[in-house]
Design a protein around this motif. Structure first.
Motif, PDB file in Angstrom:
ATOM      1  N   ALA A 118       1.958   8.328 -33.976  1.00 20.48           N
ATOM      2  CA  ALA A 118       3.050   8.186 -33.014  1.00 20.48           C
ATOM      3  C   ALA A 118       3.576   9.566 -32.657  1.00 20.48           C
ATOM      4  O   ALA A 118       4.052  10.313 -33.524  1.00 20.48           O
ATOM      5  N   ARG A 119       3.481   9.911 -31.377  1.00 21.80           N
ATOM      6  CA  ARG A 119       3.943  11.214 -30.907  1.00 21.80           C
ATOM      7  C   ARG A 119       5.170  11.040 -30.018  1.00 21.80           C
ATOM      8  O   ARG A 119       5.193  10.183 -29.146  1.00 21.80           O
ATOM      9  N   GLU A 120       6.173  11.850 -30.274  1.00 22.18           N
ATOM     10  CA  GLU A 120       7.376  11.841 -29.449  1.00 22.18           C
ATOM     11  C   GLU A 120       7.080  12.581 -28.145  1.00 22.18           C
ATOM     12  O   GLU A 120       6.775  13.778 -28.154  1.00 22.18           O
ATOM     13  N   LEU A 121       7.146  11.880 -27.036  1.00 24.88           N
ATOM     14  CA  LEU A 121       6.834  12.493 -25.756  1.00 24.88           C
ATOM     15  C   LEU A 121       7.945  13.445 -25.335  1.00 24.88           C
ATOM     16  O   LEU A 121       9.132  13.109 -25.421  1.00 24.88           O
ATOM     17  N   PRO A 122       7.580  14.644 -24.900  1.00 27.38           N
ATOM     18  CA  PRO A 122       8.628  15.592 -24.470  1.00 27.38           C
ATOM     19  C   PRO A 122       9.274  15.120 -23.169  1.00 27.38           C
ATOM     20  O   PRO A 122       8.627  14.569 -22.285  1.00 27.38           O
ATOM     21  N   ARG A 123      10.558  15.346 -23.057  1.00 27.84           N
ATOM     22  CA  ARG A 123      11.301  14.964 -21.853  1.00 27.84           C
ATOM     23  C   ARG A 123      11.507  16.177 -20.954  1.00 27.84           C
ATOM     24  O   ARG A 123      11.688  17.295 -21.445  1.00 27.84           O
ATOM     25  N   GLN A 124      11.475  15.907 -19.667  1.00 25.49           N
ATOM     26  CA  GLN A 124      11.688  16.955 -18.693  1.00 25.49           C
ATOM     27  C   GLN A 124      13.052  16.755 -18.031  1.00 25.49           C
ATOM     28  O   GLN A 124      13.245  15.790 -17.291  1.00 25.49           O
ATOM     29  N   PRO A 125      14.017  17.628 -18.282  1.00 22.88           N
ATOM     30  CA  PRO A 125      15.331  17.470 -17.629  1.00 22.88           C
ATOM     31  C   PRO A 125      15.191  17.573 -16.114  1.00 22.88           C
ATOM     32  O   PRO A 125      14.436  18.397 -15.593  1.00 22.88           O
ATOM     33  N   SER A 126      15.946  16.734 -15.421  1.00 28.17           N
ATOM     34  CA  SER A 126      15.883  16.724 -13.960  1.00 28.17           C
ATOM     35  C   SER A 126      16.759  17.792 -13.335  1.00 28.17           C
ATOM     36  O   SER A 126      16.664  18.036 -12.127  1.00 28.17           O
ATOM     37  N   GLY A 127      17.629  18.414 -14.133  1.00 28.78           N
ATOM     38  CA  GLY A 127      18.551  19.390 -13.589  1.00 28.78           C
ATOM     39  C   GLY A 127      19.878  18.791 -13.181  1.00 28.78           C
ATOM     40  O   GLY A 127      20.792  19.523 -12.773  1.00 28.78           O
ATOM     41  N   ILE A 128      20.013  17.462 -13.252  1.00 31.77           N
ATOM     42  CA  ILE A 128      21.268  16.773 -12.956  1.00 31.77           C
ATOM     43  C   ILE A 128      21.688  16.074 -14.243  1.00 31.77           C
ATOM     44  O   ILE A 128      21.112  15.048 -14.611  1.00 31.77           O
ATOM     45  N   PRO A 129      22.675  16.588 -14.973  1.00 31.47           N
ATOM     46  CA  PRO A 129      23.010  16.051 -16.304  1.00 31.47           C
ATOM     47  C   PRO A 129      23.344  14.564 -16.307  1.00 31.47           C
ATOM     48  O   PRO A 129      22.940  13.842 -17.229  1.00 31.47           O
ATOM     49  N   GLU A 130      24.084  14.075 -15.318  1.00 36.73           N
ATOM     50  CA  GLU A 130      24.432  12.658 -15.298  1.00 36.73           C
ATOM     51  C   GLU A 130      23.197  11.786 -15.104  1.00 36.73           C
ATOM     52  O   GLU A 130      23.097  10.696 -15.671  1.00 36.73           O
ATOM     53  N   PHE A 131      22.252  12.242 -14.309  1.00 37.71           N
ATOM     54  CA  PHE A 131      21.001  11.510 -14.105  1.00 37.71           C
ATOM     55  C   PHE A 131      20.177  11.506 -15.386  1.00 37.71           C
ATOM     56  O   PHE A 131      19.587  10.483 -15.761  1.00 37.71           O
ATOM     57  N   ASP A 132      20.143  12.636 -16.087  1.00 42.14           N
ATOM     58  CA  ASP A 132      19.423  12.705 -17.354  1.00 42.14           C
ATOM     59  C   ASP A 132      20.044  11.789 -18.401  1.00 42.14           C
ATOM     60  O   ASP A 132      19.350  11.192 -19.224  1.00 42.14           O
ATOM     61  N   ARG A 133      21.376  11.656 -18.387  1.00 41.03           N
ATOM     62  CA  ARG A 133      22.059  10.772 -19.337  1.00 41.03           C
ATOM     63  C   ARG A 133      21.601   9.332 -19.144  1.00 41.03           C
ATOM     64  O   ARG A 133      21.324   8.617 -20.119  1.00 41.03           O
ATOM     65  N   VAL A 134      21.522   8.879 -17.894  1.00 41.17           N
ATOM     66  CA  VAL A 134      21.106   7.508 -17.623  1.00 41.17           C
ATOM     67  C   VAL A 134      19.643   7.299 -18.020  1.00 41.17           C
ATOM     68  O   VAL A 134      19.266   6.229 -18.508  1.00 41.17           O
ATOM     69  N   LEU A 135      18.812   8.310 -17.818  1.00 39.76           N
ATOM     70  CA  LEU A 135      17.398   8.204 -18.167  1.00 39.76           C
ATOM     71  C   LEU A 135      17.160   8.249 -19.673  1.00 39.76           C
ATOM     72  O   LEU A 135      16.074   7.924 -20.128  1.00 39.76           O
ATOM     73  N   GLY A 136      18.158   8.658 -20.446  1.00 35.94           N
ATOM     74  CA  GLY A 136      17.996   8.757 -21.894  1.00 35.94           C
ATOM     75  C   GLY A 136      17.684  10.152 -22.364  1.00 35.94           C
ATOM     76  O   GLY A 136      17.230  10.336 -23.502  1.00 35.94           O
ATOM     77  N   GLY A 137      17.890  11.158 -21.516  1.00 40.94           N
ATOM     78  CA  GLY A 137      17.640  12.538 -21.905  1.00 40.94           C
ATOM     79  C   GLY A 137      16.748  13.299 -20.957  1.00 40.94           C
ATOM     80  O   GLY A 137      16.604  14.509 -21.078  1.00 40.94           O
ATOM     81  N   GLY A 138      16.127  12.615 -20.012  1.00 41.37           N
ATOM     82  CA  GLY A 138      15.235  13.270 -19.060  1.00 41.37           C
ATOM     83  C   GLY A 138      14.053  12.379 -18.713  1.00 41.37           C
ATOM     84  O   GLY A 138      13.953  11.231 -19.165  1.00 41.37           O
TER      85      GLY A 138
END
Length: 455
Positions: A66-86
């Motif tokens: 099981a590998r934790e997939l890296p998240r890519q921040p979108s540059g909009i913090p509120e949008f990243d919050r809804v996505l779960g971190g990016g």
């Protein structure tokens, strides 16, 4: 040419039936069956090939790494919050909302932010390339790194994605696409399902993050069958009035993050901007304390919010008094009034009762029960609640006040915003005192009312 097969698919539940019926045999909804035509079989079965290519052997779950997939921040913090971190590689995100509420604007801003470090592609099917460029110019966005494709043919889009291999691709919107695999018109049930399935398969095979924009019906649900929500990894909904300057983005499904996470945005002439202190939006600024107002601490995903609950109780002038709830679960209002009568002896059967959550936010958790009852009681008696009071707790049919999850986070948010008194369920009373916050712990509705009378 394969022989066409006709089915009828329900927009509500996604169930199908071989003949048209007025009522869906699966979910019981009326007038939701739509005709869907598709080939009876496809040569080689390429349309339904597995994501892994060839058939995979049976493996033990413990042997799979099981590998934790890296998240890519979108540059909009509120949008990243809804996505779960990016954004997660290979994930498919579906965003729905009313026309003009800001879906395309938000994603165009996100693509511009991502383009500084990654290759991105914006596919527009509703607007021309010139219209998208005009919006970017109006928002004063630096679009030098954003690739744009104006196309609605699915096979052309998938070929472009395979050739360009962007990190993130936006499809605006899924209802405008059509595939050669289906003879139905764009936007029909069969085309939406076919296009979404092929794009989802492409995302899983290539690791491209695909964001789909979806239309909504007049009831606010995503247009097309509900199975569309099951096919994707994340489903986001825009909430709020198009005439208001504030927008709420809520996650109702997320395989990579918390569900019911909430992002708060303000619409400006430069696009959507995240709100750092959303509790301030949902608290009315009264010059003095007014009856019928109660502040509650709610939990939206991982974020505690303070929301003002307003109630108005007035003498009914019709045989059947009205019960209206805006932003709260309307079916619980009649139940709460019955509990208030049975266990506290407060009669409202001859009163109209109106309840509203300030700011357009929708509260679905039962922890709002106690705040609703106290706001109704305050309006009925014409007496304001104590200044600086914050409330939360679920009220049961037996009159008991049940605890709410994450009570400590709610109390800390209230203390941070300057509230001095918290009326909470006894099970949510903190073990350690919170600086500046006096705790009133109660276990029944009549005890809560009696405690307020002592003030």
């Amino acid at each position: 040419m394969a022989k066409q097969k006709t089915r009828y698919v329900c927009n509500e539940c996604g169930g199908d039936t071989p003949k048209w019926e007025g009522k869906c045999p699966h979910c019981g909804a009326w007038n939701t069956l739509q005709e869907m035509r598709e080939p009876a079989s496809a040569p080689g079965g390429h349309r339904f090939a597995p994501l892994a290519g060839a058939s995979a052997p049976v493996r033990r779950l413990s042997d799979i790494e099981a590998r934790e997939l890296p998240r890519q921040p979108s540059g909009i913090p509120e949008f990243d919050r809804v996505l779960g971190g990016g954004l997660v590689p290979g994930a498919v995100v579906l965003i729905g909302g009313d026309p003009g509420i800001g879906k395309s604007t938000l994603l165009l801003q996100a693509m511009v932010s991502l383009s500084s470090a990654h290759k991105v592609l914006y596919v527009t099917g509703e607007e021309s390339a010139e219209q998208v460029a005009l919006r970017a110019h109006r928002l004063e966005l630096a679009t030098a790194g954003v690739d744009l494709l104006a196309e609605i043919h699915l096979e052309t889009i998938t070929a472009t994605l395979m050739a360009e291999r962007p990190v993130v691709a936006v499809i605006d919107s899924i209802q405008t696409l059509y595939s050669d695999e289906s003879t139905a018109a764009p936007g029909s049930v069969s085309q939406v399902r076919e296009c979404a399935a092929q794009l989802t398969r492409l995302a899983k095979q290539t690791g491209i993050t695909i964001i789909l924009i979806g239309h909504v019906t007049k009831d606010g649900a995503l247009a097309g069958p509900r199975v569309l929500e099951h096919m994707v990894d994340t489903v986001l909904y825009f909430e709020g009035d198009t005439h208001s300057a504030h927008r709420l983005v809520r996650a109702i499904k997320n395989r990579f993050g918390a569900v019911n996470e909430l992002g708060v945005f303000a619409m400006t002439d430069r696009g959507l901007r995240g709100v750092n202190n959303p509790s301030a939006l949902f608290l009315s600024q009264h010059a003095q304390d007014v009856p019928g107002s109660c502040v509650m601490a709610t939990q939206e995903g991982t974020r505690p919010l303070l929301v003002e609950i307003q109630a108005l109780v007035d003498t009914a002038h019709v045989p059947n008094p009205r019960r209206l709830s805006v932003g709260l679960e309307g079916t619980r209002l009649a139940m709460l009034l019955a509990v208030l009568h049975r266990h506290a002896g407060i009669v409202t059967f001859d009163q109209d009762v109106f309840v509203n959550a300030v700011g357009g936010v929708k509260i679905t958790e039962p922890a709002a029960d106690l705040a609703v009852l106290l706001a109704i009681l305050s309006s009925l008696r014409g007496k304001p609640l104590p200044a600086g009071l914050v409330v939360f707790g679920e009220v049961g049919l037996a009159g008991e006040i049940r605890p709410a999850p994450r009570g400590q986070e709610r109390l800390k948010e209230a203390a941070k915003l300057g509230f001095g008194i918290a009326l909470v369920p006894k099970a949510n009373a903190p073990r350690q005192p919170i600086e500046g916050l006096e705790i009133w712990a109660v276990d029944r509705i009549e005890a809560a009312i009696a405690r307020l009378k002592q003030v």
